[in-house]
Design a protein around this motif. Structure first.
Motif, mmCIF file in Angstrom:
data_model
loop_
_atom_site.group_PDB
_atom_site.id
_atom_site.type_symbol
_atom_site.label_atom_id
_atom_site.label_comp_id
_atom_site.label_asym_id
_atom_site.label_seq_id
_atom_site.Cartn_x
_atom_site.Cartn_y
_atom_site.Cartn_z
ATOM 1 N N ILE A 87 25.428 37.155 7.636
ATOM 2 C CA ILE A 87 25.689 37.192 9.078
ATOM 3 C C ILE A 87 27.092 37.747 9.253
ATOM 4 C CG2 ILE A 87 26.057 35.784 11.142
ATOM 5 C CD1 ILE A 87 23.869 33.913 10.135
ATOM 6 N N CYS A 88 27.189 38.934 9.864
ATOM 7 C CA CYS A 88 28.502 39.551 10.011
ATOM 8 C C CYS A 88 29.181 39.153 11.322
ATOM 9 C CB CYS A 88 28.427 41.059 9.856
ATOM 10 S SG CYS A 88 27.204 41.877 10.854
ATOM 11 N N ASP A 89 28.420 38.704 12.302
ATOM 12 C CA ASP A 89 28.995 38.206 13.542
ATOM 13 C C ASP A 89 27.994 37.314 14.258
ATOM 14 O OD1 ASP A 89 31.146 38.017 15.389
ATOM 15 O OD2 ASP A 89 31.574 40.143 15.053
ATOM 16 N N PHE A 90 28.502 36.484 15.164
ATOM 17 C CA PHE A 90 27.620 35.570 15.889
ATOM 18 C C PHE A 90 28.308 35.096 17.159
ATOM 19 C CE2 PHE A 90 30.213 32.959 13.170
ATOM 20 C CZ PHE A 90 30.580 31.894 13.984
ATOM 21 N N PHE A 91 27.518 34.587 18.047
ATOM 22 C CA PHE A 91 27.997 33.949 19.270
ATOM 23 C C PHE A 91 26.994 32.865 19.615
ATOM 24 C CE2 PHE A 91 27.356 33.402 23.812
ATOM 25 C CZ PHE A 91 28.623 33.022 24.229
ATOM 26 N N TYR A 92 27.491 31.697 20.017
ATOM 27 C CA TYR A 92 26.571 30.691 20.542
ATOM 28 C C TYR A 92 27.265 29.897 21.634
ATOM 29 C CZ TYR A 92 28.736 27.252 17.337
ATOM 30 O OH TYR A 92 29.606 26.443 16.654
ATOM 31 N N ARG A 93 26.438 29.331 22.482
ATOM 32 C CA ARG A 93 26.933 28.563 23.618
ATOM 33 C C ARG A 93 26.131 27.272 23.730
ATOM 34 N NH1 ARG A 93 28.346 30.508 29.472
ATOM 35 N NH2 ARG A 93 28.175 28.535 30.559
ATOM 36 N N VAL A 94 26.844 26.166 23.896
ATOM 37 C CA VAL A 94 26.196 24.872 24.084
ATOM 38 C C VAL A 94 26.003 24.667 25.584
ATOM 39 C CG1 VAL A 94 26.349 22.378 23.703
ATOM 40 C CG2 VAL A 94 27.362 23.965 22.042
ATOM 41 N N GLU A 95 24.789 24.308 25.966
ATOM 42 C CA GLU A 95 24.478 24.004 27.357
ATOM 43 C C GLU A 95 23.842 22.626 27.411
ATOM 44 O OE1 GLU A 95 21.919 27.142 28.673
ATOM 45 O OE2 GLU A 95 23.521 28.625 28.677
ATOM 46 N N PHE A 96 23.832 22.056 28.601
ATOM 47 C CA PHE A 96 23.250 20.732 28.779
ATOM 48 C C PHE A 96 22.179 20.777 29.850
ATOM 49 C CE2 PHE A 96 27.262 20.089 26.808
ATOM 50 C CZ PHE A 96 27.052 19.050 25.924
ATOM 51 N N GLN A 97 21.016 20.197 29.547
ATOM 52 C CA GLN A 97 19.933 20.119 30.518
ATOM 53 C C GLN A 97 20.308 19.092 31.580
ATOM 54 O OE1 GLN A 97 16.925 19.007 27.715
ATOM 55 N NE2 GLN A 97 16.327 21.129 27.335
ATOM 56 N N HIS A 98 19.520 19.027 32.645
ATOM 57 C CA HIS A 98 19.806 18.114 33.740
ATOM 58 C C HIS A 98 19.923 16.668 33.277
ATOM 59 C CE1 HIS A 98 19.529 21.215 36.701
ATOM 60 N NE2 HIS A 98 18.361 21.605 36.212
ATOM 61 N N ARG A 99 19.163 16.297 32.257
ATOM 62 C CA ARG A 99 19.214 14.913 31.788
ATOM 63 C C ARG A 99 20.327 14.695 30.775
ATOM 64 N NH1 ARG A 99 16.432 14.567 26.875
ATOM 65 N NH2 ARG A 99 15.230 16.423 26.419
ATOM 66 N N GLY A 100 21.112 15.739 30.495
ATOM 67 C CA GLY A 100 22.267 15.597 29.618
ATOM 68 C C GLY A 100 22.047 15.996 28.177
ATOM 69 N N SER A 101 20.843 16.367 27.804
ATOM 70 C CA SER A 101 20.550 16.719 26.425
ATOM 71 C C SER A 101 21.113 18.111 26.089
ATOM 72 C CB SER A 101 19.032 16.705 26.215
ATOM 73 O OG SER A 101 18.738 16.975 24.879
ATOM 74 N N PRO A 102 21.860 18.231 24.967
ATOM 75 C CA PRO A 102 22.429 19.530 24.614
ATOM 76 C C PRO A 102 21.396 20.473 23.995
ATOM 77 C CG PRO A 102 23.002 17.941 22.943
ATOM 78 C CD PRO A 102 22.256 17.191 24.018
ATOM 79 N N HIS A 103 21.625 21.746 24.184
ATOM 80 C CA HIS A 103 20.876 22.772 23.464
ATOM 81 C C HIS A 103 21.803 23.966 23.302
ATOM 82 C CE1 HIS A 103 20.109 23.741 27.708
ATOM 83 N NE2 HIS A 103 19.948 24.992 27.316
ATOM 84 N N ILE A 104 21.472 24.825 22.370
ATOM 85 C CA ILE A 104 22.334 25.961 22.045
ATOM 86 C C ILE A 104 21.525 27.241 22.129
ATOM 87 C CG2 ILE A 104 23.613 27.068 20.161
ATOM 88 C CD1 ILE A 104 24.488 24.301 19.269
ATOM 89 N N HIS A 105 22.121 28.258 22.748
ATOM 90 C CA HIS A 105 21.582 29.617 22.739
ATOM 91 C C HIS A 105 22.583 30.463 21.958
ATOM 92 C CE1 HIS A 105 18.589 28.623 25.717
ATOM 93 N NE2 HIS A 105 19.515 28.218 26.564
ATOM 94 N N GLY A 106 22.086 31.343 21.118
ATOM 95 C CA GLY A 106 23.009 32.147 20.334
ATOM 96 C C GLY A 106 22.479 33.512 19.962
#
Length: 143
Positions: A87-106
């Motif tokens: 992996i030469c580069d990456f980006f990810y972002r942590v988001e939270f659903q309405h109920r507070g549960s985290p998830h990541i898109h990258g």
């Protein structure tokens, strides 16, 4: 990043799925009840019982998710012989659903991953081969 690095090789999403994590539920139970549950006991809990434990300690849940994701990403995915290659580069972002549960898109850029070029004869098959090597899916038999 897309302007500078070009199209990413892969997009990914990771969700916490707290109610499916026996290890997290055992940690939460230990914190709340000062007792260690048996794994078989945890499997018998209803969704509502699991959700109540999760709802009562969101900080531990988020810290657990963050720790697990970083371990997976840094130790497995970014290792020299990781499953996707280098992996030469990456980006990810942590988001939270309405109920507070985290998830990541990258986004991940993999070194020497094939790039589709309609002008090149083998381009489509190279990209398809790469995708088939790293991505699978299936329809469950029941339901």
């Amino acid at each position: 990043m897309v302007r500078q690095l070009g199209c990413p090789t892969l997009f990914f999403t990771v969700s916490a799925a707290e109610t499916d994590s026996t290890e997290l539920l055992a940690i939460l139970f230990r914190i709340m009840m000062n007792d260690d549950p048996e794994p078989e006991e945890i499997e018998q809990w209803t969704f509502l019982e699991k959700a109540e434990l999760i709802r009562d300690d969101p900080v531990t849940c988020v810290r657990y998710f963050d720790h697990r994701f970083r371990a997976l990403f840094n130790t497995v995915m970014r290792s020299a012989d990781g499953p996707l290659g280098e992996i030469c580069d990456f980006f990810y972002r942590v988001e939270f659903q309405h109920r507070g549960s985290p998830h990541i898109h990258g986004l991940i850029w993999v070194k020497d991953a094939p790039v589709y070029d309609p002008e090149k004869e083998d381009s489509e098959s190279d990209v398809t081969s790469f995708i088939d090597r790293h991505i699978t899916c299936h329809v469950p038999q029941e339901n």
